[in-house]
Design a protein around this motif. Structure first.
Motif, PDB file in Angstrom:
ATOM      1  N   THR A 104       0.864  -1.187   0.000  1.00 60.10           N
ATOM      2  CA  THR A 104       0.000   0.000   0.000  1.00 60.10           C
ATOM      3  C   THR A 104       0.894   1.229   0.000  1.00 60.10           C
ATOM      4  O   THR A 104       2.028   1.183   0.477  1.00 60.10           O
ATOM      5  CB  THR A 104      -0.902   0.051   1.244  1.00 60.10           C
ATOM      6  OG1 THR A 104      -0.077   0.251   2.404  1.00 60.10           O
ATOM      7  CG2 THR A 104      -1.708  -1.222   1.399  1.00 60.10           C
ATOM      8  N   ARG A 130      -3.358   1.092  -4.370  1.00 62.14           N
ATOM      9  CA  ARG A 130      -4.113   2.221  -4.909  1.00 62.14           C
ATOM     10  C   ARG A 130      -3.798   3.451  -4.071  1.00 62.14           C
ATOM     11  O   ARG A 130      -3.183   3.339  -3.007  1.00 62.14           O
ATOM     12  CB  ARG A 130      -5.612   1.957  -4.890  1.00 62.14           C
ATOM     13  CG  ARG A 130      -6.178   1.736  -3.494  1.00 62.14           C
ATOM     14  CD  ARG A 130      -7.606   1.201  -3.567  1.00 62.14           C
ATOM     15  NE  ARG A 130      -8.225   1.068  -2.262  1.00 62.14           N
ATOM     16  CZ  ARG A 130      -8.029   0.048  -1.453  1.00 62.14           C
ATOM     17  NH1 ARG A 130      -7.206  -0.923  -1.809  1.00 62.14           N
ATOM     18  NH2 ARG A 130      -8.634  -0.018  -0.294  1.00 62.14           N
ATOM     19  N   PRO A 132      -4.421   6.249  -1.406  1.00 63.73           N
ATOM     20  CA  PRO A 132      -5.235   6.188  -0.184  1.00 63.73           C
ATOM     21  C   PRO A 132      -6.533   6.984  -0.301  1.00 63.73           C
ATOM     22  O   PRO A 132      -6.636   7.941  -1.071  1.00 63.73           O
ATOM     23  CB  PRO A 132      -4.316   6.799   0.885  1.00 63.73           C
ATOM     24  CG  PRO A 132      -2.939   6.664   0.339  1.00 63.73           C
ATOM     25  CD  PRO A 132      -3.072   6.759  -1.146  1.00 63.73           C
ATOM     26  N   LYS A 133      -7.502   6.573   0.475  1.00 67.67           N
ATOM     27  CA  LYS A 133      -8.790   7.259   0.495  1.00 67.67           C
ATOM     28  C   LYS A 133      -8.619   8.691   0.981  1.00 67.67           C
ATOM     29  O   LYS A 133      -7.891   8.960   1.924  1.00 67.67           O
ATOM     30  CB  LYS A 133      -9.761   6.507   1.410  1.00 67.67           C
ATOM     31  CG  LYS A 133     -11.158   7.096   1.437  1.00 67.67           C
ATOM     32  CD  LYS A 133     -12.070   6.290   2.343  1.00 67.67           C
ATOM     33  CE  LYS A 133     -13.471   6.877   2.387  1.00 67.67           C
ATOM     34  NZ  LYS A 133     -14.365   6.091   3.285  1.00 67.67           N
ATOM     35  N   THR A 135     -10.433  12.093   2.475  1.00 63.81           N
ATOM     36  CA  THR A 135     -11.604  12.641   3.158  1.00 63.81           C
ATOM     37  C   THR A 135     -11.476  14.158   3.231  1.00 63.81           C
ATOM     38  O   THR A 135     -10.439  14.730   2.847  1.00 63.81           O
ATOM     39  CB  THR A 135     -11.729  12.067   4.587  1.00 63.81           C
ATOM     40  OG1 THR A 135     -10.665  12.600   5.394  1.00 63.81           O
ATOM     41  CG2 THR A 135     -11.647  10.544   4.581  1.00 63.81           C
ATOM     42  N   SER A 138      -8.342  15.300   5.047  1.00 62.07           N
ATOM     43  CA  SER A 138      -7.058  14.723   4.649  1.00 62.07           C
ATOM     44  C   SER A 138      -5.955  15.767   4.638  1.00 62.07           C
ATOM     45  O   SER A 138      -6.191  16.952   4.396  1.00 62.07           O
ATOM     46  CB  SER A 138      -7.173  14.083   3.262  1.00 62.07           C
ATOM     47  OG  SER A 138      -8.014  12.942   3.309  1.00 62.07           O
ATOM     48  N   SER A 141      -2.352  13.034   2.121  1.00 62.15           N
ATOM     49  CA  SER A 141      -2.850  12.254   0.982  1.00 62.15           C
ATOM     50  C   SER A 141      -3.337  13.114  -0.174  1.00 62.15           C
ATOM     51  O   SER A 141      -3.602  12.591  -1.262  1.00 62.15           O
ATOM     52  CB  SER A 141      -3.977  11.326   1.435  1.00 62.15           C
ATOM     53  OG  SER A 141      -5.066  12.062   1.938  1.00 62.15           O
ATOM     54  N   CYS A 222      -9.690  18.869  -1.813  1.00 62.98           N
ATOM     55  CA  CYS A 222     -10.274  17.570  -1.472  1.00 62.98           C
ATOM     56  C   CYS A 222     -11.428  17.211  -2.406  1.00 62.98           C
ATOM     57  O   CYS A 222     -11.566  16.062  -2.832  1.00 62.98           O
ATOM     58  CB  CYS A 222     -10.772  17.581  -0.024  1.00 62.98           C
ATOM     59  SG  CYS A 222      -9.474  17.576   1.216  1.00 62.98           S
ATOM     60  N   PHE A 226     -12.988  13.720  -5.028  1.00 58.62           N
ATOM     61  CA  PHE A 226     -14.242  12.999  -4.824  1.00 58.62           C
ATOM     62  C   PHE A 226     -14.969  12.795  -6.146  1.00 58.62           C
ATOM     63  O   PHE A 226     -14.813  13.551  -7.108  1.00 58.62           O
ATOM     64  CB  PHE A 226     -15.167  13.774  -3.875  1.00 58.62           C
ATOM     65  CG  PHE A 226     -14.576  14.050  -2.522  1.00 58.62           C
ATOM     66  CD1 PHE A 226     -13.610  13.214  -1.978  1.00 58.62           C
ATOM     67  CD2 PHE A 226     -14.999  15.145  -1.782  1.00 58.62           C
ATOM     68  CE1 PHE A 226     -13.066  13.473  -0.729  1.00 58.62           C
ATOM     69  CE2 PHE A 226     -14.467  15.407  -0.524  1.00 58.62           C
ATOM     70  CZ  PHE A 226     -13.491  14.571  -0.006  1.00 58.62           C
ATOM     71  N   ARG A 232      -7.770  12.385  -8.595  1.00 65.54           N
ATOM     72  CA  ARG A 232      -7.340  11.011  -8.353  1.00 65.54           C
ATOM     73  C   ARG A 232      -6.699  10.412  -9.608  1.00 65.54           C
ATOM     74  O   ARG A 232      -5.669   9.742  -9.547  1.00 65.54           O
ATOM     75  CB  ARG A 232      -8.520  10.153  -7.895  1.00 65.54           C
ATOM     76  CG  ARG A 232      -8.143   8.729  -7.557  1.00 65.54           C
ATOM     77  CD  ARG A 232      -9.283   8.034  -6.845  1.00 65.54           C
ATOM     78  NE  ARG A 232      -9.555   8.621  -5.548  1.00 65.54           N
ATOM     79  CZ  ARG A 232      -8.895   8.300  -4.441  1.00 65.54           C
ATOM     80  NH1 ARG A 232      -7.923   7.403  -4.493  1.00 65.54           N
ATOM     81  NH2 ARG A 232      -9.182   8.866  -3.293  1.00 65.54           N
TER      82      ARG A 232
END
Length: 900
Positions: A104, A130, A132-133, A135, A138, A141, A222, A226, A232
């Motif tokens: 990871t 992948r 990281p998620k 939010t 964050s 990230s 952020c 999303f 991303r």
């Protein structure tokens, strides 16, 4: 950066490796290497060798050839199998070309991990890798795009303290010296930044993102991560640039990413498409000259069209239209021949379709069977009744539980409950979801949930929607609800009857789910093997977590009952656990009535208090044996630690002693022994455990364990393993049956694998959640029995499950070789498979459906164009021609065929 590596040079090197390492590769594996050498210069390849034939070893040889020729390789592997790949490569080629690992990004960022280079190297990358998620809160990230922009600017721009970039530079400089994550993010950004200068479109997308604000409001940034935001995708492209160009990508378990049946912690199942692997492939950089190798023992799963998906993933260049046409023709001809096996015209069409199917796929696919043709003929000769079976050395049987048997046994209440919920589900058909909401769909599915062991009384607690039926409902809907109320009441009354029986006996903590017919049936199927004079280990597969946990608890409780009966120690402190004591107490009475107890529990039933006292006495006996061997273990462990892991800290040493003491106890007490082992026996057990558990955990072996240069690194890996294993050992009281599910730590999975592969000792039974244990794991050294606890929809999943024990050099293989030397009156040993099925339920429908799909699966992968029962109707003159036409992608045959 485009590679200058020549694939013709790689091809020569592949052939040379087969010659240089003659003991490492069998003749059949060398034929596969020759096939790879011939095809890779032109296109990608699918290695579809049967489970257990050594696909990883073939891939390692090709990786070595690419590295020797100056190339770079990425192997995409399920995380749980990465240690096996690393070990396989080390065994073949030593430590000099060890892979870099990427599980990871969070893990990589959190420690001093190796970075990519432009030199020949290879990476083991987890399928699940992948970004990281992200939010709304964050921090690090979301910072990578801004850091890349920062280091693509001039030094003057970064040093300007009043600009946003300058403030970011100062913040990064302060944190990079304190935190590994920021330090490693900077490493990535500095490596990627030069790529931005020569890519105007990439730079434009980078500049369109809001800049990261240290300790400020980053909500706008952020939000770009999303939903449909572009951040991303951009980050994945940057990570691809960081990893660099790969000449070869090897994809293990390459069929993954199709739709899967998943199970959550509550036991409910959902359908979702696995997209991680395609996203990972899209991230990695590879030009048109790059090659891919797809490894999959089950390239065809639910449908023969799956072949087309895999050919595309492997970048074979195969034209989709001829492939699809050949697949469709074969599928249609298989269905026709199955229903009319006595019609020559139908069989001729099938022969032609099978030959076309083979011709279309042969340039791109190589597939070796576990057995050669000569070995298959030998097996069939030893077992004539299985002559037409695709796997003549296997015996697959349905382990049935009929409702009639339930009515005639103590499980009468369960028959009532099953029947009630079947009526409940049928009554729910056609309910208006607009009126009842999600409850309508739940009511329709509740019967299938019960058949799988998932329904408890809690699922029926909410009766508000049935208490008062609104008068304005249509009459048909109101009538359905009245029928639902009736069936619901019938179920609850039967359930209450079970619970009342336990209360009358003074049993606290009783859980009726542990006596579900599916649980007790699986116990019967498993103990038919573990209770033999020559006890067999059993590998069980399930889907839903809750009933698998119940099965584990029942098996462990019954093991304790047998130990108490024979006056042997038990590791479980049953007397302190009301749930497990209840299971054991009720199991003891059931076992006594069945004549399964021959010792102190064989006579009149005990009260719950009397049974509790015997359980406590047996546990105290266990503790005395434990204390008696502790000193022997301590002396032997300390000597090995001083010699091989001298930097290990005191706390880790103490915990290591406790872990190995527990493992030694498991091994020693597995046979029902009650006295402490002698010092010599302890020494032998410690040596075996050290070899099978400790050295693999540190990624080393006896020969290299005394290399002082890597002592510190080895100790760090061992300490990490100890901390994880210590938590697991502390919470475990017996090892007779263990469960491996999604919550099981990776290190514990390796430990379970090592323990299960030991012929003696625990665990005797391993229950594996299908998604966790069905692929890649080697569980064959001490086991030849598989119990399929839950039905599946996919025959490829069933094949993968059986393939955990049906492998080269397996226990079955050893038994078979011994049997051939001295057959006597015994029948040939077999791989034994038992499929648990509740007859007359939805379970039966699911097993029937997967059985129908099995035919197409066997035809494309195992050379069996007709079901075994259909061969009697085939005209004699067509039998040999039909057998010869079955698709065969053996590399020995394939090399002489037409080339793409």
């Amino acid at each position: 950066m485009k590679s200058t590596m020549e694939w013709s040079q790689v091809a020569r090197r592949i052939e040379e490796i087969g010659i240089e390492y003659p003991k490492a590769f069998s003749r059949e594996q060398q034929e596969t290497l020759s096939f790879m050498a011939e095809r890779l210069p032109r296109h990608g390849v699918i290695v579809a060798d049967e489970v257990g034939t050594g696909k990883t070893r073939i891939a390692c040889a090709v990786i070595k050839a690419v590295l020797d020729c100056g190339g770079r390789v990425a192997a995409l592997v399920p995380r749980g199998l990465m240690h096996q790949w690393r070990a396989e490569f080390r065994i073949l080629f030593g430590e000099a070309l060890a892979p870099k690992e990427l599980t990871t990004l969070s893990q990589w960022l959190g420690e001093d991990s190796p970075s990519p280079s432009s030199e020949p190297e290879w990476w083991l990358i987890s399928h699940g890798f992948r970004y990281p998620k992200v939010t709304s809160r964050s921090d690090w990230s979301i910072a990578l795009p801004s850091l890349v922009q920062l280091y693509s600017e001039s030094p003057d721009a970064r040093e300007h303290g009043r600009t946003q970039l300058g403030r970011l530079a100062r913040y990064v400089e302060q944190n990079a010296s304190k935190w590994w994550r920021w330090h490693n993010l900077v490493r990535i950004a500095k490596r990627v930044a030069p790529h931005v200068d020569g890519a105007p479109e990439l730079r434009s997308r980078l500049l369109s993102l809001p800049l990261f604000v240290p300790n400020g409001n980053n909500q706008p940034l952020c939000e770009r991560f999303f939903g449909d935001g572009d951040a991303r995708e951009l980050v994945c492209e940057l990570l691809g640039a960081w990893l660099g160009h790969f000449d070869l990508i090897v994809i293990d378990e390459a069929h993954k990413s199709r739709e899967e049946t998943l199970s959550d912690e509550t036991g409910s199942s959902t359908r979702q498409a696995t997209k991680l692997l395609p996203a990972l492939l899209a991230m990695l950089q590879q030009d048109q000259e790059g090659r891919r190798i797809c490894l999959s023992a089950t390239p065809m799963e639910l449908d023969a069209a799956d072949w087309g998906d895999l050919l595309s993933r492997a970048r074979t260049g195969a034209r989709p239209e001829p492939v699809q046409r050949a697949v469709d023709d074969l599928r249609q001809c298989l269905e026709s021949a199955k229903t009319a096996p006595d019609q020559p015209s139908t069989l001729r069409a099938l022969i032609d379709a099978a030959r076309r199917f083979e011709a279309v796929l042969a340039p791109f696919v190589t597939r070796r069977r576990l057995f050669s043709e000569a070995q298959l003929q030998e097996l069939r000769a030893h077992r004539p009744e299985a002559w037409e079976l695709a796997q003549p050395h296997r015996q697959v049987k349905r382990h049935l539980v009929s409702l009639r048997d339930l009515a005639e046994s103590e499980s009468t209440n369960w028959r009532t409950m099953l029947s009630a919920l079947e009526g409940y589900s049928h009554a729910a058909q056609g309910l208006d979801a607009a009126v009842l909401g999600k409850t309508a769909q739940w009511a329709k599915l509740i019967y299938t949930k019960l058949a799988n062991g998932l329904v408890s009384v809690d699922d029926l607690e909410d009766e508000s929607w049935l208490t008062e039926i609104p008068s304005e409902l249509p009459p048909a809907t109101a009538a359905k609800l009245e029928r639902l109320k009736y069936w619901r009441r019938l179920f609850r009354e039967a359930r209450e009857s079970l619970e009342q029986g336990a209360r009358d006996a003074g049993v606290e903590g009783y859980d009726p789910n542990t006596e579900h017919p599916r649980i007790l049936s699986a116990v019967e199927a498993i103990e038919a093997w573990t209770d033999r004079a020559v006890s067999e280990k059993v590998l069980a597969f399930g889907v839903f977590t809750r009933p698998m946990r119940d099965l584990r608890d029942v098996l462990n409780a019954r093991h304790c009952v047998r130990s108490i009966d024979q006056d042997a120690p038990i590791a479980f402190s049953l007397h302190e656990n009301s749930r497990l004591l209840a299971i054991a107490f009720r199991s003891a009475e059931r076992m006594r009535k069945a004549g399964r107890l021959t010792g102190k529990l064989r006579n009149a039933p005990l009260s719950i208090e009397e049974f509790r006292e015997l359980a406590e006495k047996a546990h105290r006996q266990y503790e005395r044996v434990q204390d008696a061997i502790a000193e022997n273990v301590r002396v032997r462990i300390d000597a090995r630690v001083v010699k091989q892991f001298s930097d290990l800290d005191a706390l880790s040493r103490e915990r290591l002693r406790g872990i190995i003491r527990t493992l030694v106890l498991d091994e020693w007490l597995a046979g029902g022994r009650s006295e402490p082992p002698r010092a010599r026996v302890v020494d032998e057990l410690v040596q075996e455990i050290w070899r099978d558990h400790i050295l693999p955990a540190t990624g080393t072996d006896e020969a290299s364990a005394e290399n002082e240069e890597s002592n510190e690194d080895r100790c760090a890996r061992l300490a990490q393993w100890i901390n994880l294993e210590w938590d697991e050992v502390q919470g475990r009281q017996t090892g007779f049956c263990r469960l491996m599910d999604g919550s099981t730590k990776w290190e514990t999975r390796r430990s379970l694998q090592a323990g299960f592969n030991r012929p003696h000792g625990f665990p005797r039974v391993l229950i594996a959640q299908s998604q966790v244990g069905r692929e890649g794991l080697n569980l064959h050294k001490a086991c030849r029995v598989v119990v399929q606890f839950h039905a599946e929809w996919n025959p490829a999943v069933l094949e993968q499950q059986i393939g955990r024990v049906d492998r080269l050099n397996s226990r079955w293989w050893q038994l078979y070789e011994e049997w051939k030397k001295d057959r006597g009156d015994q029948s040939m040993p077999l791989i034994e498979v038992r499929q648990v099925m509740l007859e007359g339920t939805y379970d039966a429908f699911q097993w029937e459906r997967v059985g129908q799909r099995q035919h197409t699966f066997d035809a494309t992968l195992f050379g069996s164009l007709l079901p075994a029962e259909a061969w009697e109707s085939v005209p004699e003159g067509l039998r040999e021609e039909l057998r010869a036409a079955a698709p065969n992608f053996d590399p020995g045959r394939s090399r002489g065929r037409s080339r793409s």
